[in-house]
Design a protein around this motif. Structure first.
Motif, mmCIF file in Angstrom:
data_model
loop_
_atom_site.group_PDB
_atom_site.id
_atom_site.type_symbol
_atom_site.label_atom_id
_atom_site.label_comp_id
_atom_site.label_asym_id
_atom_site.label_seq_id
_atom_site.Cartn_x
_atom_site.Cartn_y
_atom_site.Cartn_z
ATOM 1 N N CYS A 167 0.827 -1.099 0.002
ATOM 2 C CA CYS A 167 -0.057 0.060 0.062
ATOM 3 C C CYS A 167 0.875 1.098 0.026
ATOM 4 O O CYS A 167 0.540 2.317 -0.578
ATOM 5 C CB CYS A 167 -0.886 -0.088 1.229
ATOM 6 S SG CYS A 167 -2.152 -1.324 1.208
ATOM 7 N N ILE A 201 1.880 2.397 -3.385
ATOM 8 C CA ILE A 201 1.005 3.189 -4.370
ATOM 9 C C ILE A 201 0.818 4.582 -4.338
ATOM 10 O O ILE A 201 0.770 5.083 -3.285
ATOM 11 C CB ILE A 201 -0.506 2.533 -3.766
ATOM 12 C CG1 ILE A 201 -0.608 1.049 -3.758
ATOM 13 C CG2 ILE A 201 -1.539 3.416 -4.813
ATOM 14 C CD1 ILE A 201 -0.359 0.584 -5.309
ATOM 15 N N LEU A 244 -3.862 -4.537 -5.448
ATOM 16 C CA LEU A 244 -2.731 -3.883 -5.167
ATOM 17 C C LEU A 244 -1.538 -4.105 -6.306
ATOM 18 O O LEU A 244 -0.909 -3.358 -6.903
ATOM 19 C CB LEU A 244 -2.205 -3.937 -3.838
ATOM 20 C CG LEU A 244 -3.067 -3.683 -2.688
ATOM 21 C CD1 LEU A 244 -2.262 -3.719 -1.309
ATOM 22 C CD2 LEU A 244 -2.977 -1.832 -2.781
#
Length: 195
Positions: A85, A88, A122
């Protein structure tokens, strides 16, 4: 009135500005994951209650108390997901959440499958980011190559081709004059060097 309100000078004035955008993205995405897991558990319990109600014919759902959250992902998996995460880009946070919600609605997975589904979203976003970075890199390389090649196009040659000079014969001129055309390929005009 508490004493803590008197000692506000100990707190930093802007807590939000101290946070890194990647940390905020990771926190937002992980909150979305935990929320989706809670919703999946809730739906799973409702399905079980409906099944029991149909099977027994009696509804004891009001009597049952459920734990707040019974399933949780392992700490190692949580760290891996948080690391993914954090990679990103903030501009992809919204599209990742939308894609994740779309897949949840489409497949209606069990609670145990949600973390794997989240991981696939993801990975998909990371691949898109990588592709866009490569495309930008190629565009930058192309732009630098074009700048050098444009300097070569400004070079003017000494011999010029003038297609509008009257010495050049075309099919329409021959037809208009009623003369016989000379033997040559008619799709190409005849170019002559003028000295």
């Amino acid at each position: 009135m508490s004493l803590a309100s008197w000692f506000r000078w100990n707190e930093p004035p802007n807590r939000i500005s101290q946070r890194n955008p990647s940390e905020m993205v990771a926190e937002t995405l992980m909150m979305e994951l935990s929320w989706q897991m809670k919703q999946a558990e809730k739906q799973q319990r409702e399905r079980e209650n409906e099944y029991r109600k149909i099977k027994t014919g009696v509804d004891y759902g009001w009597l049952v108390s459920y734990p707040k959250q019974s399933y949780d992902i392992s700490p190692g998996e949580r760290l891996q997901l948080e690391d993914m995460c954090s990679k990103i880009h903030p501009s992809y946070c919204g599209p990742v959440i939308l894609r994740f919600r779309q897949l949840i609605a489409e497949y209606e997975p069990e609670v145990q499958e949600i973390s794997r589904l989240f991981r696939s979203v993801l990975q998909e976003a990371a691949e898109k980011i990588k592709e866009e970075e490569e495309a930008k890199k190629l565009a930058r390389q192309w732009n630098t190559k074009n700048k050098t090649s444009l300097s070569l196009t400004s070079f003017k040659s000494r011999s010029r081709i003038s297609p509008f000079i009257s010495d050049i014969k075309t099919i329409s001129e021959d037809v208009e004059r009623g003369t016989q055309p000379t033997r040559r390929v008619w799709s190409m005009p005849e170019f002559r060097n003028t000295k």
